[in-house]
Design a protein around this motif. Structure first.
Motif, PDB file in Angstrom:
ATOM      1  N   ILE A  66       0.847  -1.199   0.000  1.00 35.40           N
ATOM      2  CA  ILE A  66       0.000   0.000   0.000  1.00 35.40           C
ATOM      3  C   ILE A  66       0.880   1.246   0.000  1.00 35.40           C
ATOM      4  N   PRO A  67       0.734   2.104  -1.001  1.00 37.61           N
ATOM      5  CA  PRO A  67       1.513   3.343  -1.028  1.00 37.61           C
ATOM      6  C   PRO A  67       1.123   4.262   0.139  1.00 37.61           C
ATOM      7  N   ALA A  68       2.085   4.954   0.669  1.00 41.71           N
ATOM      8  CA  ALA A  68       1.862   5.827   1.830  1.00 41.71           C
ATOM      9  C   ALA A  68       0.799   6.880   1.566  1.00 41.71           C
ATOM     10  N   ASP A  69       0.705   7.349   0.320  1.00 40.67           N
ATOM     11  CA  ASP A  69      -0.264   8.423   0.053  1.00 40.67           C
ATOM     12  C   ASP A  69      -1.716   7.940   0.084  1.00 40.67           C
ATOM     13  N   LEU A  70      -1.952   6.646   0.196  1.00 42.63           N
ATOM     14  CA  LEU A  70      -3.324   6.157   0.350  1.00 42.63           C
ATOM     15  C   LEU A  70      -3.725   5.986   1.810  1.00 42.63           C
ATOM     16  N   ILE A  71      -2.766   6.141   2.719  1.00 45.33           N
ATOM     17  CA  ILE A  71      -3.095   5.956   4.140  1.00 45.33           C
ATOM     18  C   ILE A  71      -2.670   7.121   5.024  1.00 45.33           C
ATOM     19  N   THR A  72      -1.976   8.110   4.438  1.00 45.50           N
ATOM     20  CA  THR A  72      -1.579   9.296   5.205  1.00 45.50           C
ATOM     21  C   THR A  72      -2.086  10.546   4.508  1.00 45.50           C
ATOM     22  N   ALA A  73      -2.456  11.534   5.297  1.00 43.17           N
ATOM     23  CA  ALA A  73      -2.946  12.800   4.746  1.00 43.17           C
ATOM     24  C   ALA A  73      -1.764  13.681   4.347  1.00 43.17           C
ATOM     25  N   SER A  74      -1.996  14.565   3.411  1.00 40.92           N
ATOM     26  CA  SER A  74      -0.964  15.506   2.998  1.00 40.92           C
ATOM     27  C   SER A  74      -0.868  16.654   4.011  1.00 40.92           C
ATOM     28  N   GLY A  75       0.135  17.490   3.863  1.00 43.50           N
ATOM     29  CA  GLY A  75       0.317  18.624   4.759  1.00 43.50           C
ATOM     30  C   GLY A  75      -0.854  19.593   4.745  1.00 43.50           C
ATOM     31  N   SER A  76      -1.462  19.795   3.589  1.00 41.64           N
ATOM     32  CA  SER A  76      -2.604  20.707   3.488  1.00 41.64           C
ATOM     33  C   SER A  76      -3.917  20.011   3.817  1.00 41.64           C
TER      34      SER A  76
END
Length: 139
Positions: A66-76
């Motif tokens: 699972i890529p990190a961007d599917l389970i963590t929110a961005s800075g904004s």
């Protein structure tokens, strides 16, 4: 109909490419990230819940894939883009639900991949809204 391609929007139905999670519940009036780090129990639970949900809806995928961007929110909290890997890992689920050949889904991903600025700055990315609108156009 108007769409806001530069503001992250919630896509979480199985027949669509999912968006990156948002720390502000996709509220553009209150953009911002979370101050919770990897040692925060509440943050860790949130990430584990996102992993569990993703695995439930994408059988056959291993947690480590699972890529990190599917389970963590961005800075904004409002990132409208996902990585190419995040799109590709969802292709099988979407193909099965929509009964579209997986190669057509993969071609759609490739055609919507934005290259780094000047070929040097940043990473490849895909705008989720534009990709999902194109996906609906396949039907």
């Amino acid at each position: 109909m108007y769409y806001y391609t530069n503001i992250g929007q919630k896509f979480d139905k199985d027949e669509y490419f999912w968006s990156r999670p948002s720390a502000v519940n996709y509220n553009a009036a209150g953009a911002g990230g979370s101050n919770k780090g990897p040692s925060n129990p509440e943050y860790l639970k949130t990430v584990q819940d996102r992993i569990g949900n993703f695995l439930k809806h994408n059988p056959g995928i291993h947690k480590s894939e699972i890529p990190a961007d599917l389970i963590t929110a961005s800075g904004s909290g409002l990132d409208p883009n996902i990585s190419v890997q995040a799109a590709k890992i969802q292709a099988k689920r979407i193909s099965k639900i929509r009964q579209i050949d997986e190669s057509k889904i993969e071609n759609l991903i490739t055609s919507h991949t934005e290259k780094p600025f000047l070929g040097l700055f940043g990473t490849e990315k895909i705008n989720v809204l534009q990709l999902n609108l194109a996906l609906d156009g396949l039907q």
